[in-house]
Write a protein that holds these residues in place. Structure first.
Motif, PDB file in Angstrom:
ATOM      1  N   GLU A 104       0.814  -1.215   0.000  1.00 10.68           N
ATOM      2  CA  GLU A 104       0.000   0.000   0.000  1.00 10.68           C
ATOM      3  C   GLU A 104       0.850   1.269   0.000  1.00 10.68           C
ATOM      4  OE1 GLU A 104      -3.087   0.035  -0.436  1.00 10.68           O
ATOM      5  OE2 GLU A 104      -3.670  -2.043  -0.065  1.00 10.68           O
ATOM      6  N   THR A 105       1.972   1.251   0.695  1.00 12.37           N
ATOM      7  CA  THR A 105       2.771   2.470   0.843  1.00 12.37           C
ATOM      8  C   THR A 105       3.749   2.686  -0.304  1.00 12.37           C
ATOM      9  OG1 THR A 105       4.372   1.238   2.199  1.00 12.37           O
ATOM     10  CG2 THR A 105       2.597   2.403   3.355  1.00 12.37           C
ATOM     11  N   GLU A 106       4.087   1.637  -1.055  1.00 11.71           N
ATOM     12  CA  GLU A 106       5.151   1.765  -2.046  1.00 11.71           C
ATOM     13  C   GLU A 106       4.716   1.530  -3.489  1.00 11.71           C
ATOM     14  OE1 GLU A 106       8.421  -0.650  -0.800  1.00 11.71           O
ATOM     15  OE2 GLU A 106       8.367   0.118   1.243  1.00 11.71           O
ATOM     16  N   ILE A 107       3.494   1.051  -3.694  1.00 13.01           N
ATOM     17  CA  ILE A 107       3.068   0.726  -5.054  1.00 13.01           C
ATOM     18  C   ILE A 107       2.931   1.977  -5.917  1.00 13.01           C
ATOM     19  CG2 ILE A 107       0.633   0.761  -4.380  1.00 13.01           C
ATOM     20  CD1 ILE A 107       2.336  -1.407  -7.093  1.00 13.01           C
ATOM     21  N   GLU A 108       2.514   3.094  -5.326  1.00 11.13           N
ATOM     22  CA  GLU A 108       2.330   4.321  -6.114  1.00 11.13           C
ATOM     23  C   GLU A 108       3.658   4.806  -6.690  1.00 11.13           C
ATOM     24  OE1 GLU A 108       0.527   8.868  -5.652  1.00 11.13           O
ATOM     25  OE2 GLU A 108       0.369   7.429  -3.988  1.00 11.13           O
ATOM     26  N   GLN A 109       4.706   4.824  -5.853  1.00  9.41           N
ATOM     27  CA  GLN A 109       6.018   5.249  -6.322  1.00  9.41           C
ATOM     28  C   GLN A 109       6.564   4.279  -7.373  1.00  9.41           C
ATOM     29  OE1 GLN A 109       7.773   8.029  -5.594  1.00  9.41           O
ATOM     30  NE2 GLN A 109       9.272   7.350  -7.130  1.00  9.41           N
ATOM     31  N   PHE A 110       6.311   2.994  -7.180  1.00 14.17           N
ATOM     32  CA  PHE A 110       6.759   1.976  -8.142  1.00 14.17           C
ATOM     33  C   PHE A 110       6.116   2.226  -9.508  1.00 14.17           C
ATOM     34  CE2 PHE A 110       6.070  -2.356  -9.990  1.00 14.17           C
ATOM     35  CZ  PHE A 110       7.405  -2.633 -10.276  1.00 14.17           C
ATOM     36  N   ALA A 111       4.805   2.483  -9.514  1.00 10.67           N
ATOM     37  CA  ALA A 111       4.106   2.732 -10.780  1.00 10.67           C
ATOM     38  C   ALA A 111       4.611   4.011 -11.450  1.00 10.67           C
ATOM     39  CB  ALA A 111       2.601   2.809 -10.525  1.00 10.67           C
ATOM     40  N   GLU A 112       4.876   5.051 -10.664  1.00  8.59           N
ATOM     41  CA  GLU A 112       5.388   6.297 -11.235  1.00  8.59           C
ATOM     42  C   GLU A 112       6.760   6.082 -11.881  1.00  8.59           C
ATOM     43  OE1 GLU A 112       5.418   9.300  -8.271  1.00  8.59           O
ATOM     44  OE2 GLU A 112       3.223   9.389  -8.066  1.00  8.59           O
ATOM     45  N   THR A 113       7.602   5.293 -11.225  1.00 10.12           N
ATOM     46  CA  THR A 113       8.921   4.999 -11.793  1.00 10.12           C
ATOM     47  C   THR A 113       8.782   4.234 -13.099  1.00 10.12           C
ATOM     48  OG1 THR A 113       9.874   4.931  -9.563  1.00 10.12           O
ATOM     49  CG2 THR A 113      11.157   3.924 -11.343  1.00 10.12           C
ATOM     50  N   LEU A 114       7.862   3.269 -13.124  1.00 10.61           N
ATOM     51  CA  LEU A 114       7.657   2.493 -14.350  1.00 10.61           C
ATOM     52  C   LEU A 114       7.145   3.374 -15.482  1.00 10.61           C
ATOM     53  CD1 LEU A 114       6.082  -0.868 -13.077  1.00 10.61           C
ATOM     54  CD2 LEU A 114       8.441  -0.426 -13.773  1.00 10.61           C
ATOM     55  N   ASN A 115       6.301   4.327 -15.174  1.00 14.67           N
ATOM     56  CA  ASN A 115       5.780   5.209 -16.222  1.00 14.67           C
ATOM     57  C   ASN A 115       6.886   6.033 -16.874  1.00 14.67           C
ATOM     58  OD1 ASN A 115       3.013   4.634 -16.364  1.00 14.67           O
ATOM     59  ND2 ASN A 115       2.593   5.814 -14.503  1.00 14.67           N
ATOM     60  N   GLY A 116       7.952   6.305 -16.125  1.00 15.42           N
ATOM     61  CA  GLY A 116       9.066   7.023 -16.714  1.00 15.42           C
ATOM     62  C   GLY A 116      10.076   6.115 -17.390  1.00 15.42           C
ATOM     63  N   LEU A 152      -1.400  -1.931 -11.693  1.00 16.54           N
ATOM     64  CA  LEU A 152      -0.684  -1.464 -12.881  1.00 16.54           C
ATOM     65  C   LEU A 152      -1.601  -1.341 -14.085  1.00 16.54           C
ATOM     66  CD1 LEU A 152       2.693  -3.433 -12.602  1.00 16.54           C
ATOM     67  CD2 LEU A 152       2.192  -1.083 -11.918  1.00 16.54           C
ATOM     68  N   SER A 153      -2.618  -2.191 -14.169  1.00 13.31           N
ATOM     69  CA  SER A 153      -3.536  -2.116 -15.304  1.00 13.31           C
ATOM     70  C   SER A 153      -4.306  -0.803 -15.316  1.00 13.31           C
ATOM     71  CB  SER A 153      -4.517  -3.293 -15.276  1.00 13.31           C
ATOM     72  OG  SER A 153      -5.430  -3.179 -14.193  1.00 13.31           O
ATOM     73  N   HIS A 154      -4.429  -0.161 -14.165  1.00 14.79           N
ATOM     74  CA  HIS A 154      -5.152   1.113 -14.072  1.00 14.79           C
ATOM     75  C   HIS A 154      -4.229   2.325 -14.016  1.00 14.79           C
ATOM     76  CE1 HIS A 154      -8.997  -0.867 -13.591  1.00 14.79           C
ATOM     77  NE2 HIS A 154      -8.522  -1.580 -12.595  1.00 14.79           N
ATOM     78  N   HIS A 155      -2.923   2.126 -13.764  1.00 17.23           N
ATOM     79  CA  HIS A 155      -2.041   3.270 -13.534  1.00 17.23           C
ATOM     80  C   HIS A 155      -0.865   3.365 -14.503  1.00 17.23           C
ATOM     81  CE1 HIS A 155      -4.225   2.950  -9.684  1.00 17.23           C
ATOM     82  NE2 HIS A 155      -4.001   4.237  -9.574  1.00 17.23           N
ATOM     83  N   LEU A 156      -0.602   2.339 -15.290  1.00 17.42           N
ATOM     84  CA  LEU A 156       0.444   2.477 -16.307  1.00 17.42           C
ATOM     85  C   LEU A 156      -0.109   3.257 -17.491  1.00 17.42           C
ATOM     86  CD1 LEU A 156       2.394  -0.916 -16.492  1.00 17.42           C
ATOM     87  CD2 LEU A 156       3.094   1.240 -15.461  1.00 17.42           C
ATOM     88  N   THR A 157       0.618   4.271 -17.919  1.00 14.37           N
ATOM     89  CA  THR A 157       0.101   5.160 -18.971  1.00 14.37           C
ATOM     90  C   THR A 157       0.384   4.653 -20.377  1.00 14.37           C
ATOM     91  OG1 THR A 157       2.157   6.444 -18.821  1.00 14.37           O
ATOM     92  CG2 THR A 157       0.281   7.188 -17.492  1.00 14.37           C
ATOM     93  N   ILE A 158       1.391   3.808 -20.567  1.00 14.91           N
ATOM     94  CA  ILE A 158       1.737   3.340 -21.903  1.00 14.91           C
ATOM     95  C   ILE A 158       0.643   2.419 -22.448  1.00 14.91           C
ATOM     96  CG2 ILE A 158       3.090   1.422 -20.938  1.00 14.91           C
ATOM     97  CD1 ILE A 158       4.829   1.528 -23.445  1.00 14.91           C
ATOM     98  N   SER A 159       0.267   2.648 -23.691  1.00 17.57           N
ATOM     99  CA  SER A 159      -0.760   1.822 -24.343  1.00 17.57           C
ATOM    100  C   SER A 159      -0.420   1.695 -25.823  1.00 17.57           C
ATOM    101  CB  SER A 159      -2.151   2.447 -24.146  1.00 17.57           C
ATOM    102  OG  SER A 159      -3.152   1.608 -24.697  1.00 17.57           O
ATOM    103  N   PRO A 160       0.567   0.851 -26.148  1.00 15.34           N
ATOM    104  CA  PRO A 160       1.006   0.721 -27.541  1.00 15.34           C
ATOM    105  C   PRO A 160      -0.004  -0.044 -28.386  1.00 15.34           C
ATOM    106  CG  PRO A 160       2.155  -0.845 -26.145  1.00 15.34           C
ATOM    107  CD  PRO A 160       1.329   0.008 -25.234  1.00 15.34           C
ATOM    108  N   GLN A 161       0.255  -0.124 -29.675  1.00 12.61           N
ATOM    109  CA  GLN A 161      -0.654  -0.833 -30.574  1.00 12.61           C
ATOM    110  C   GLN A 161      -0.727  -2.325 -30.262  1.00 12.61           C
ATOM    111  OE1 GLN A 161       0.612   0.042 -34.579  1.00 12.61           O
ATOM    112  NE2 GLN A 161      -0.226   2.131 -34.545  1.00 12.61           N
ATOM    113  N   SER A 162       0.353  -2.873 -29.707  1.00  8.45           N
ATOM    114  CA  SER A 162       0.356  -4.297 -29.381  1.00  8.45           C
ATOM    115  C   SER A 162      -0.543  -4.628 -28.203  1.00  8.45           C
ATOM    116  CB  SER A 162       1.782  -4.764 -29.074  1.00  8.45           C
ATOM    117  OG  SER A 162       2.324  -4.021 -27.980  1.00  8.45           O
TER     118      SER A 162
END
Length: 406
Positions: A104-116, A152-162
């Motif tokens: 709960e405390t670290e997933i938000e930062q993890f998702a933000e790092t992945l988005n970059g 991650l399915s709700h917070h990752l911003t990348i959405s490629p054609q694949s």
């Protein structure tokens, strides 16, 4: 090593550009004449791998690699320095495996790092594969893996054609799903890997949320259909390990699956239960597994252990709420027989209990002394020690005095 030398060591590492966590990679560090003299006196020190961060300095079970808080900026800095995406993700997955409470405390930062970091199709594919492998190969990570996939399915911003994260995840699961018939008939190792996949898919069905166009949250319909076919595959080859996996799957998702099927007017659960009963009668499985299957049938007959139809607390009565007496305290008769408010003779037994409490007029429940000075009960207490106890006490005092002088 004293604090002064420890500080000098850190300064030396910073000046030379070596990360502070890499002391174990440095074989010899020159700290002056004193260190040189010590090394010449004890030659093994020159090749020693001892470090101020050695495991001996930490409590048992402490893992300095993953016990850090992943939201620290120092960790992000080191990630930018030399970690790859795979190393970063695997480190976080291992961290969650050891400390699931940090989710709960670290997933938000993890998702933000992945988005970059995850900005290409290949990186997203790699991320999906890493999470899938962890969830299907590490015991007890399937639930945490499913929660992670949902976030991650709700917070990752990348959405490629694949495909986006959720679509690629379901594609990866489908690859394993299509081998279900061969896997259930494979060797022990193959079946074990397949069973881990089945239970992960069950957790995904329970935790992966699909948001509709009107904001409603539903479960993935395709997973519901997949679980039904996986049950068919498991029962089609009724060896012990396949049947045990089927029991675990139904204990986990049985109530949710049956509710979903009933809403559609389907009787799929009735067919599954009938199939289980046929396995118990005809299959050559072990006696213990047959017992597990019968217990599962019994669980389903009790509505999967659920109790429906309870009324609000203000309206609840012993007649209309089966949980009415659930939180009532337990009392004991003079003979040590337990009873609660649900006991038919509760009033009579409770009155007896109150009368027994009158035998102890000078005590409260917390042990406070309610008697005044000179009252009979406490004045008659004998302060004299038993001779045997007095002798043991004197011996104890002598030994204590002897040890203190030593």
């Amino acid at each position: 090593m004293d604090l002064g030398s420890h500080s000098t060591l850190n300064e030396h590492l910073q000046k030379t550009g070596i990360p502070s966590g890499s002391q174990d990679k440095v074989s010899v560090l020159d700290s002056g004449p004193e260190m040189a003299e010590r090394q010449s006196a004890v030659d093994p020190v020159a090749t020693s791998n001892l470090s101020v961060k050695a495991p001996e300095f930490y409590p048992p079970g402490y893992n300095q690699n993953f016990n850090q808080n992943f939201t620290d900026s120092s960790f992000d800095d080191r990630c930018d320095g030399y970690l790859t995406l795979a190393e970063y993700v695997q480190g976080f997955l291992n961290h969650l495996t050891e400390q699931p409470g940090c989710f709960e405390t670290e997933i938000e930062q993890f998702a933000e790092t992945l988005n970059g970091w995850v900005i290409a199709d290949e990186a997203l594919q790699e991320l999906v594969e890493l999470i899938y492998q962890q969830a299907t190969s590490v015991p007890n990570f399937s639930y945490m893996g499913a929660r992670l996939c949902n976030y991650l399915s709700h917070h990752l911003t990348i959405s490629p054609q694949s495909g986006n994260f959720r679509q690629l995840l379901l594609q990866r699961c489908r690859t394993e799903y299509e081998n279900k018939d061969e896997a259930t008939k494979g060797d022990e190792t193959t079946r074990k890997q397949f069973h881990a996949f089945v239970l992960f898919l069950a957790e995904l069905y329970l935790n992966l949320e699909i948001k509709g166009t009107k904001g409603q949250v539903t479960r993935a319909e395709i997973l519901q259909e997949g679980l039904r076919e996986l049950l068919n595959a498991l029962f089609s080859n009724p060896v012990d390990s396949n049947l045990i996996c089927a029991v675990k799957l139904l204990k986990l998702t049985g109530s949710v699956l049956e509710d979903a099927w009933k809403e559609k007017g389907k009787n799929d659960m009735e067919e599954i239960i009938q199939r289980i009963e046929n396995v118990v009668l005809d299959a050559n499985c072990s006696r213990d597994v047959k017992h597990m299957l019968l217990k599962l049938v019994e669980l389903r007959s009790s509505n999967w252990g659920r109790v429906h139809g309870t009324t609000p607390h203000a309206e609840a009565t012993p007649e209309n709420d089966p949980n009415y007496f659930m939180n009532e305290p337990t009392f004991y008769t003079s003979d040590g027989v337990p009873f609660t408010a649900a006991d038919p003779d509760y009033q009579e037994k409770y009155q007896e209990l109150l009368e027994r409490e009158d035998l102890f007029p000078y005590y409260e429940e917390n042990g406070a002394d309610l008697s005044g000075p000179g009252e009979l009960y406490f004045d008659e207490i004998d302060d004299e020690m038993d001779p045997e106890i007095e002798e043991a006490y004197e011996k104890f005092c002598l030994e204590s005095e002897h040890k203190r002088k030593e």
